[in-house]
Design an enzyme around this catalytic site. Sequence first.
Site, PDB file in Angstrom:
ATOM      1  N   PRO A   2      29.529  26.551  -2.504  1.00 36.42           N
ATOM      2  CA  PRO A   2      30.818  26.281  -2.339  1.00 36.42           C
ATOM      3  C   PRO A   2      31.217  25.038  -0.539  1.00 36.42           C
ATOM      4  O   PRO A   2      29.995  25.725   0.788  1.00 36.42           O
ATOM      5  CB  PRO A   2      31.265  27.131  -1.593  1.00 36.42           C
ATOM      6  CG  PRO A   2      30.596  28.518  -2.137  1.00 36.42           C
ATOM      7  CD  PRO A   2      29.045  27.773  -2.718  1.00 36.42           C
ATOM      8  N   GLU A   3      31.140  24.125  -0.621  1.00 35.27           N
ATOM      9  CA  GLU A   3      31.232  24.149   0.930  1.00 35.27           C
ATOM     10  C   GLU A   3      32.582  23.634   1.189  1.00 35.27           C
ATOM     11  O   GLU A   3      33.288  24.516   0.297  1.00 35.27           O
ATOM     12  CB  GLU A   3      30.966  22.151   0.815  1.00 35.27           C
ATOM     13  CG  GLU A   3      29.554  21.838  -0.108  1.00 35.27           C
ATOM     14  CD  GLU A   3      28.980  20.233   1.307  1.00 35.27           C
ATOM     15  OE1 GLU A   3      29.867  19.515   1.737  1.00 35.27           O
ATOM     16  OE2 GLU A   3      27.727  20.356   0.251  1.00 35.27           O
ATOM     17  N   ARG A 117      23.551  35.800  -5.607  1.00 32.98           N
ATOM     18  CA  ARG A 117      22.684  35.486  -4.686  1.00 32.98           C
ATOM     19  C   ARG A 117      22.485  36.191  -3.682  1.00 32.98           C
ATOM     20  O   ARG A 117      21.736  36.494  -3.004  1.00 32.98           O
ATOM     21  CB  ARG A 117      22.193  34.240  -4.574  1.00 32.98           C
ATOM     22  CG  ARG A 117      22.431  33.736  -6.332  1.00 32.98           C
ATOM     23  CD  ARG A 117      21.811  32.080  -5.996  1.00 32.98           C
ATOM     24  NE  ARG A 117      20.489  31.857  -5.137  1.00 32.98           N
ATOM     25  CZ  ARG A 117      20.124  30.549  -4.441  1.00 32.98           C
ATOM     26  NH1 ARG A 117      20.478  29.527  -5.090  1.00 32.98           N
ATOM     27  NH2 ARG A 117      18.355  30.464  -4.498  1.00 32.98           N
ATOM     28  N   ARG A 160      23.243  10.955  21.062  1.00 37.52           N
ATOM     29  CA  ARG A 160      22.033  12.107  20.286  1.00 37.52           C
ATOM     30  C   ARG A 160      20.678  11.194  19.289  1.00 37.52           C
ATOM     31  O   ARG A 160      21.300   9.966  18.571  1.00 37.52           O
ATOM     32  CB  ARG A 160      23.586  11.917  18.904  1.00 37.52           C
ATOM     33  CG  ARG A 160      23.113  13.183  18.340  1.00 37.52           C
ATOM     34  CD  ARG A 160      23.750  14.547  17.621  1.00 37.52           C
ATOM     35  NE  ARG A 160      22.504  14.845  17.007  1.00 37.52           N
ATOM     36  CZ  ARG A 160      23.344  16.734  17.009  1.00 37.52           C
ATOM     37  NH1 ARG A 160      24.235  16.805  17.469  1.00 37.52           N
ATOM     38  NH2 ARG A 160      22.741  17.035  16.190  1.00 37.52           N
TER      39      ARG A 160
END
Length: 285
Positions: A2-3, A117, A160
């Site tokens: 799931p995001e 899991r 960055r």
Amino acid sequence: MPELPEVETVRRGLAPVLEGQGLIRVEVRRKGLRIPFPDNLAARLTGRRVARLERRAKYILMHFDDGGDVALIHLGMSGRMIVEGPGLANAPRVASPHDHVVFETDAGACVTFNDARRFGLMTLIAPEALASHRLLAELGPEPLEDAFTEEVLAERLKGRRGPIKMALLDQRLVAGLGNIYVCEALFRAGLSPRRQAGTVQGTRAARLLAAIKAVLNEAIAAGGSSLRDHRRPDGELGYFQHSFAVYGRSGEACPGCTCSVEKTGGIRRIVQSGRSSFYCSTRQR
Ligand SMILES: [Zn+2]
């Protein structure tokens, strides 16, 4: 896995079932998942009334009307929330050995946290300790909040090093983005996942910001319609059929692009820091 949009869909699916409801029974069936459950977790939740459900990054926060400890839930890799109860047309479900926590409300609904899991987690945090909690303290801004502007994104990327793909997966830079939606947002923004993060400034940052918000909002909308139209017969929330432009589509033609599969081989898959990136080398620079 799931995001952010899936977690938001779970939150929206649970809200009408839990908000304003008292938890008359909480059953905890094991000692913990990724981390141990707090001592006496069931007793510390039973009898309390849920005030509201909040999402921060990929965490669901269950606030109670007594102002006491907040329950924090993470679905991990395979966690799911299953809703059963009056008014829901789901078939009776056979209990699973992966049902770890069960909440029963005074309205007769039953919410089961199932995680095959067991990379998920659930813990309790005092409200005043939320901001400094180790799971939450370093999280970057929420990508869908208005305060997350192209200027904020550009500032965070400025100077960055390393590829933009990895920068966007860094939860300290922006919270809640995972592999799938980063691939999709970079495709939509026309930016290569290999591009140096620090070069995403100005109009590139503006395009990326718009793409991030769009792919997340569209996925949340798809999740919302899945809640309305296709309530799963087993009552499970948050997993729905997506169509992705590039994710998982190596070798295919990409939608709305001038590249030709014959010439370029279609959507490419590369591995960056152990994660697959899918992109179009014609469209994404
Ligand atoms: Zn293409």
